[in-house]
Scaffold this motif. Sequence first.
Motif, mmCIF file in Angstrom:
data_model
loop_
_atom_site.group_PDB
_atom_site.id
_atom_site.type_symbol
_atom_site.label_atom_id
_atom_site.label_comp_id
_atom_site.label_asym_id
_atom_site.label_seq_id
_atom_site.Cartn_x
_atom_site.Cartn_y
_atom_site.Cartn_z
ATOM 1 N N UNK A 40 -8.805 -2.863 17.494
ATOM 2 C CA UNK A 40 -9.788 -3.420 16.560
ATOM 3 C C UNK A 40 -9.373 -3.097 15.126
ATOM 4 N N UNK A 41 -8.946 -1.870 14.891
ATOM 5 C CA UNK A 41 -8.487 -1.456 13.559
ATOM 6 C C UNK A 41 -7.284 -2.268 13.095
ATOM 7 N N UNK A 42 -6.357 -2.535 14.015
ATOM 8 C CA UNK A 42 -5.158 -3.293 13.643
ATOM 9 C C UNK A 42 -5.522 -4.689 13.143
ATOM 10 N N UNK A 43 -6.665 -5.211 13.617
ATOM 11 C CA UNK A 43 -7.137 -6.517 13.143
ATOM 12 C C UNK A 43 -8.024 -6.358 11.906
ATOM 13 N N UNK A 44 -8.079 -5.149 11.359
ATOM 14 C CA UNK A 44 -8.961 -4.832 10.237
ATOM 15 C C UNK A 44 -10.430 -5.030 10.589
ATOM 16 N N UNK A 45 -10.718 -4.917 11.886
ATOM 17 C CA UNK A 45 -12.101 -4.925 12.325
ATOM 18 C C UNK A 45 -12.658 -3.511 12.334
ATOM 19 N N UNK A 46 -13.929 -3.413 12.710
ATOM 20 C CA UNK A 46 -14.606 -2.110 12.700
ATOM 21 C C UNK A 46 -15.055 -1.765 14.122
ATOM 22 N N UNK A 47 -14.440 -0.744 14.739
ATOM 23 C CA UNK A 47 -14.904 -0.354 16.068
ATOM 24 C C UNK A 47 -16.219 0.420 15.952
ATOM 25 N N UNK A 80 -2.644 0.735 4.938
ATOM 26 C CA UNK A 80 -3.800 1.639 5.058
ATOM 27 C C UNK A 80 -4.301 1.737 6.493
ATOM 28 N N UNK A 81 -4.180 0.606 7.231
ATOM 29 C CA UNK A 81 -4.734 0.614 8.593
ATOM 30 C C UNK A 81 -4.078 1.671 9.474
ATOM 31 N N UNK A 82 -2.841 2.036 9.123
ATOM 32 C CA UNK A 82 -2.141 3.020 9.954
ATOM 33 C C UNK A 82 -2.866 4.369 9.909
ATOM 34 N N UNK A 83 -3.548 4.603 8.791
ATOM 35 C CA UNK A 83 -4.307 5.847 8.639
ATOM 36 C C UNK A 83 -5.370 6.006 9.711
ATOM 37 N N UNK A 105 -6.725 -10.270 18.533
ATOM 38 C CA UNK A 105 -6.246 -11.059 17.386
ATOM 39 C C UNK A 105 -6.834 -12.462 17.389
ATOM 40 N N UNK A 106 -7.229 -12.970 18.555
ATOM 41 C CA UNK A 106 -7.845 -14.307 18.595
ATOM 42 C C UNK A 106 -9.313 -14.274 18.159
ATOM 43 N N UNK A 107 -9.941 -13.085 18.223
ATOM 44 C CA UNK A 107 -11.392 -13.040 18.017
ATOM 45 C C UNK A 107 -11.847 -12.386 16.711
ATOM 46 N N UNK A 108 -11.054 -11.434 16.200
ATOM 47 C CA UNK A 108 -11.612 -10.544 15.171
ATOM 48 C C UNK A 108 -11.108 -10.879 13.772
ATOM 49 N N UNK A 109 -12.045 -11.064 12.873
ATOM 50 C CA UNK A 109 -11.734 -11.201 11.451
ATOM 51 C C UNK A 109 -11.928 -9.855 10.766
ATOM 52 N N UNK A 110 -11.296 -9.652 9.586
ATOM 53 C CA UNK A 110 -11.527 -8.390 8.878
ATOM 54 C C UNK A 110 -13.020 -8.139 8.683
ATOM 55 N N UNK A 111 -13.431 -6.918 8.980
ATOM 56 C CA UNK A 111 -14.837 -6.534 8.800
ATOM 57 C C UNK A 111 -15.702 -6.799 10.022
ATOM 58 N N UNK A 112 -15.214 -7.565 10.985
ATOM 59 C CA UNK A 112 -16.009 -7.817 12.197
ATOM 60 C C UNK A 112 -16.146 -6.537 13.020
ATOM 61 N N UNK A 113 -17.316 -6.363 13.600
ATOM 62 C CA UNK A 113 -17.544 -5.171 14.428
ATOM 63 C C UNK A 113 -17.334 -5.479 15.907
ATOM 64 N N UNK A 145 0.882 -1.168 0.000
ATOM 65 C CA UNK A 145 0.000 0.000 0.000
ATOM 66 C C UNK A 145 0.919 1.218 0.000
ATOM 67 N N UNK A 146 0.592 2.164 -0.861
ATOM 68 C CA UNK A 146 1.499 3.292 -0.994
ATOM 69 C C UNK A 146 1.101 4.417 -0.059
ATOM 70 N N UNK A 147 2.051 4.902 0.708
ATOM 71 C CA UNK A 147 1.819 6.046 1.569
ATOM 72 C C UNK A 147 1.736 7.316 0.745
ATOM 73 N N UNK A 148 1.364 8.405 1.377
ATOM 74 C CA UNK A 148 1.112 9.645 0.647
ATOM 75 C C UNK A 148 2.323 10.102 -0.157
ATOM 76 N N UNK A 149 3.524 9.856 0.380
ATOM 77 C CA UNK A 149 4.708 10.354 -0.325
ATOM 78 C C UNK A 149 5.355 9.261 -1.172
#
Length: 400
Positions: A146-153, A20-23, A123-131, A10-14
Motif C-alpha cells: 500500500x505504501x509503495x502505491x503512496x496509499x495509506x495502510x 521518501x516512500x522507502x522510509x 497498483x490497479x486499485x490505489x491512488x496516492x492518499x487512498x486508504x 528526494x534526498x536521502x539522509x546522506x
Amino acid sequence: MIDKNPDSQITGRKGWPLAQRVGHIEPFHVMALLARARELEAAGRSIVHMEIGEPDFATPESIRKAGAQAIERGETFYTPALGLPALRQAIAAFYRSRYGVTVAPERIIVTPGASGALLLATSALINPGDEVLLADPGYPANRHFVRLMDGVPVGIAVGPDSNYQLRSEHLQQHWGIRSKAALLATPSNPTGTLIEPDELCAMAHFAAARGGALIVDEIYHGLVYDGAAQTALALREDVFVINSFSKYFNMTGWRLGWLVAPERYVDAIDRIAQNVFLAASTPAQHAALAAFEPETLALLDARRDEFRVRRDFLLPALRAIGFGVPQQPQGAFYIYANSAALAPDSFVFARELLEQAGVAITPGIDFGAHAAHEHLRFAYTCPVDVLREGVARIARFLKP
Ligand SMILES: Cc1ncc(COP(=O)(O)O)c(C=O)c1O
C-alpha cells in the motif's frame, strides 16, 4: 537522460537520492533472526527452526520433472504477460474441481508469486492518499505494498474476539471517505485463523456498496485442517483473489502465483504486468501444470495432513508451558501465541531464546503494532520430533 533538477529528487539522509516512500518500508525482523540462527549453526550450535514461513517439503518430483523437461525442450521464452493459457485453464479447472466454482480463465492472471499478485492488485486499485484497511496483526508486506502505491495502510487491531480477523463491523467503523479497499488473508499469517463465508460476503458487499474493493489473499487455502475453506470467488464476482503455488504446492522458490480479478480490470492489469515484469517464469509455469495431476494433488493432501498432525502436537504443547492461544488456528502452518505471562517483551524473548536455548521463533513486531510485544509466531514447518525438541528447550529456558 539524467534529470538535473534537484527538486525532482528526494534526498536521502546522506545527500543521495532516495524516495521518501522507502522510509516506510521496514525489513522482516525475522530475517535478521534467521541470519543469526545460521551464524550460530555455522559455529556448531544446534538450532530448532520454528520461524520459517515456508513448507519444509521439497517441490513434488512430478512438478520438478515437468520444470526440468520444459527447460530441456527449450521453453525459455516469455509467455504472455497474463500467463501461459494452459496454466490459466488448469487453475480455472482447479477452482471447478476443488470448490465447485466456475471462474473464467480470462480472469486469471499468472504472477511471480502471491507477491506479484499483491503488486498488481494494489497498483490497479490505489491512488496516492487512498486508504486500505488491514488486520493488525497481519502479513507485513501488505502495508508496504500500500505504501509503495503512496496509499495509506489503516491497521485495525484484531484479537481473539474476532478470530484475529477483520469483520464487517470493523469495516463499518473504519471505512472513511478515502478508503478504497480492504485487504484480508484467510487463513491468516500469522494467526492461521479463517474468516467465515458470511462475513466475507458481508465485507465484499460493504466495500462494493461504497465503490471500494475487497482483496482476499487465499495463499494458505490448501492448508486448512478443520473443514474446507470456501473461496471468496464463490461469493461474488467482483472480489480480487490472490493465491500462489508457494505454500500448499510447496513451490516457494519457483516464484509463481496468481490473481483472479473482476473482468473489467483484466486489461489494466495486463498493461501493468507487461510493464512491470513482462511475465512470470516460463519454466515455473510449465512445471506448475503438473501440480494439478491427481497423483500430485494426493501427495500434497498427504503433506497437508502431516501439517495437521504437527499443529495438533504443537498447540497443546505450547499451551502446557504457558503460552496463550485462545483460538485454535484452523489453517496455514502458524500458531500466534501470547507470551505476556512468560516474558515482558516478545522481541527480547525471541532473541534470548535463540542465543540461550537454540530455538528460533518470529517476534510479534513483524506483524504489526497491536499487542506485538506480547506475541510470537511459531511455524510448524519442521517434523514433530523437531517441534518436540523445540518445546522441550523452551520449557527448560523458562524453568531452568
Ligand atoms: C499471507 C501471505 N501472502 C503472500 C505471501 C507471499 O507469498 P509468495 O511466495 O507467493 O510471493 C506470503 C508469504 O509468506 C504470505 O504469508
